[in-house]
Design an enzyme around this catalytic site. Structure first.
Site, short mmCIF file in Angstrom:
data_model
loop_
_atom_site.label_atom_id
_atom_site.label_comp_id
_atom_site.label_asym_id
_atom_site.label_seq_id
_atom_site.Cartn_x
_atom_site.Cartn_y
_atom_site.Cartn_z
N ARG A 1 -18.79 94.03 52.87
CA ARG A 1 -18.55 94.42 54.25
C ARG A 1 -17.14 93.96 54.67
NH1 ARG A 1 -22.02 97.51 53.69
NH2 ARG A 1 -24.01 97.65 54.76
N HIS B 1 -15.37 103.22 52.12
CA HIS B 1 -16.80 102.84 52.10
C HIS B 1 -17.59 103.83 51.22
CE1 HIS B 1 -20.03 100.47 54.45
NE2 HIS B 1 -20.49 100.82 53.28
P1 NDP Z 1 -29.06 90.99 48.03
O1 NDP Z 1 -29.70 90.48 49.27
O2 NDP Z 1 -29.93 91.38 46.91
O3 NDP Z 1 -28.04 89.89 47.47
C1 NDP Z 1 -27.26 89.13 48.32
C2 NDP Z 1 -26.75 87.92 47.54
O4 NDP Z 1 -25.90 87.15 48.38
C3 NDP Z 1 -27.90 86.98 47.09
O5 NDP Z 1 -27.63 86.50 45.82
C4 NDP Z 1 -27.82 85.85 48.10
O6 NDP Z 1 -28.29 84.61 47.60
C5 NDP Z 1 -26.33 85.79 48.35
N1 NDP Z 1 -26.04 85.14 49.63
C6 NDP Z 1 -26.36 85.54 50.87
N2 NDP Z 1 -25.91 84.65 51.77
C7 NDP Z 1 -25.31 83.67 51.08
C8 NDP Z 1 -24.66 82.46 51.44
N3 NDP Z 1 -24.55 82.08 52.72
N4 NDP Z 1 -24.17 81.68 50.45
C9 NDP Z 1 -24.29 82.05 49.15
N5 NDP Z 1 -24.89 83.20 48.74
C10 NDP Z 1 -25.38 83.97 49.70
O7 NDP Z 1 -28.13 92.19 48.47
P2 NDP Z 1 -27.63 93.42 47.58
O8 NDP Z 1 -27.11 92.88 46.31
O9 NDP Z 1 -28.65 94.47 47.56
O10 NDP Z 1 -26.43 93.97 48.51
C11 NDP Z 1 -25.32 93.15 48.81
C12 NDP Z 1 -24.44 93.80 49.86
O11 NDP Z 1 -23.69 94.87 49.31
C13 NDP Z 1 -25.17 94.47 51.04
O12 NDP Z 1 -25.60 93.51 51.98
C14 NDP Z 1 -24.11 95.40 51.59
O13 NDP Z 1 -23.37 94.74 52.58
C15 NDP Z 1 -23.23 95.68 50.38
N6 NDP Z 1 -23.30 97.09 49.98
C16 NDP Z 1 -22.16 97.85 50.04
C17 NDP Z 1 -22.17 99.16 49.63
C18 NDP Z 1 -20.92 99.97 49.62
O14 NDP Z 1 -20.97 101.18 49.38
N7 NDP Z 1 -19.77 99.36 49.85
C19 NDP Z 1 -23.39 99.79 49.14
C20 NDP Z 1 -24.53 98.90 49.09
C21 NDP Z 1 -24.47 97.60 49.51
P3 NDP Z 1 -29.85 84.38 47.27
O15 NDP Z 1 -30.16 85.36 46.16
O16 NDP Z 1 -29.92 82.98 46.81
O17 NDP Z 1 -30.58 84.70 48.52
C1 OXD Z 2 -25.17 99.85 52.07
C2 OXD Z 2 -23.91 100.57 52.22
O1 OXD Z 2 -25.31 98.74 52.61
O2 OXD Z 2 -23.84 101.76 51.83
O3 OXD Z 2 -26.08 100.37 51.40
O4 OXD Z 2 -22.93 100.00 52.68
#
Ligand code: NDP
Ligand code: OXD
Length: 312
Positions: free
Chosen positions: A227, A275
């Site tokens: 993001r 994006h």
């Molecule tokens: P997940 O919830 O599966 O993974 C998030 C990871 O971040 C987890 O490992 C989590 O730790 C870690 N995390 C969260 N908060 C913290 C913190 N404060 N300190 C350390 N680690 C932290 O999400 P996804 O992998 O499914 O997606 C990740 C992000 O990708 C989405 O939220 C979205 O914003 C972005 N995205 C962007 C897209 C694009 O087209 N640009 C498309 C899809 C997604 P833990 O596992 O220990 O909870």
């Molecule tokens: C998502 C994205 O969060 O597309 O899936 O950004």
């Protein structure tokens, strides 16, 4: 037979094309494009991405909200979101596949110095540029969840040195794992290429700032596909201009579409995409929605729910 109608609240998406998939999986479901004061009580399910503040709060019989994306920051940002209503997010192989492609593309781009070659080609300069082999390059994944872990498979096949940082401990073969704030600096210090795949929460907003960039090795490259709110854009520009960072690939921005006045558009060390790293596949998403509705009708708990206390 689903009890209640589904509000498809994605005004910028082709309603018919998306909901056709849902009709295929749940032919009897009543799907609505809008809900007004008279019809709000009919709505039991809602598909949303960035709903207008207060909109979900005004649906008195809502049972669940389906986020159209994996990231839910656009939904949980609404302080009136009714937090007793479960919020499901996209967890899907097609999304993970697309994100893995983007990560591999971006890692190879910086590692194999394609940016430099593009500059040389523009200037009609013939120069051979060496690059280390992948086993000498350390890729650190900031946010080691569904998408971060999925990206390790193709990177591992190329023999990169991999590490991941998460909130809680993880064990993944062939990946050095770090967790929590206390281990962040050590993780950063050993990341030649940093890939951000964190959710946007109060804890992670602005995490890609001057302090983080300073902790990275000199000439490190940053890839942000998470993001825009994760990046302090002025700090990024300063770290690139000072020569500390080698380059950045950015898919997401604090304001989208990125305003024409943003210096990022023309920064010589920035590569941008709009994006577009990983789009939600409509059919796959609607299959997930239908499966969850059926589960709930059968009295089973919905899957892939957001934990409101964590914000993701
Ligand atoms: P997940 O919830 O599966 O993974 C998030 C990871 O971040 C987890 O490992 C989590 O730790 C870690 N995390 C969260 N908060 C913290 C913190 N404060 N300190 C350390 N680690 C932290 O999400 P996804 O992998 O499914 O997606 C990740 C992000 O990708 C989405 O939220 C979205 O914003 C972005 N995205 C962007 C897209 C694009 O087209 N640009 C498309 C899809 C997604 P833990 O596992 O220990 O909870
Ligand atoms: C998502 C994205 O969060 O597309 O899936 O950004």
């Amino acid at each position: 037979m689903p009890s209640g109608a589904l509000l498809f609240d994605l005004p910028d998406y082709p309603h018919e094309r998306w909901t056709a998939h849902l009709r295929k999986f749940l032919p009897t479901l009543d799907i609505r494009a809008t809900a007004d004061a008279q019809t709000a009580a009919d709505i039991a399910y809602c598909v949303a991405w960035k709903p207008a503040p207060g909109k979900l709060h005004n649906l008195p019989n809502l049972k669940i909200v389906f986020s159209m994306g994996a990231g839910v920051d656009g939904i949980v940002a609404d302080p009136t979101y009714p937090r007793h209503i479960p919020l499901a997010r996209v967890v899907d192989d097609t999304l993970a596949q697309a994100m893995s492609e983007y990560v591999v593309l971006s890692v190879l781009y910086w590692h194999r110095r394609l940016h430099d070659f593009i500059g040389l080609q523009r200037d009609k300069k013939w120069r051979q540029l060496p690059a280390p082999r992948a086993p000498q390059v350390r890729v650190g994944i900031l946010g080691f969840g569904v998408l971060g872990q999925a990206a390790t498979a193709p990177l591992r096949a190329l023999n990169y040195q991999l590490s991941g940082w998460s909130a809680t401990p993880k064990h993944v073969d062939g990946v050095k794992t770090f967790h929590g704030t206390a281990q962040l600096e050590v993780f950063l210090a050993q990341s030649d290429i940093l890939v951000c795949l964190l959710p946007l929460t109060p804890d992670t907003r602005g995490i890609l700032d001057a302090k983080t960039f300073a902790a990275l090795p000199k000439d490190a490259c940053v890839i942000n596909a998470a993001r825009g709110g994760h990046v302090v854009e002025d700090d990024l520009i300063k770290a690139l201009d000072s020569g500390h960072l080698g380059g950045a690939t950015l898919d997401v921005f604090s304001a989208e579409p990125l305003p024409a006045t943003s210096p990022l558009w023309s920064h010589p060390k920035v590569v941008m995409t709009a994006h577009s790293a990983a789009f939600t596949d409509p059919e796959s998403f609607m299959r997930q929605v239908a499966t969850t509705i059926r589960r709930m009708d059968d009295g089973l708990p919905p899957e892939n729910l957001v934990d409101f206390a964590r914000g993701y």
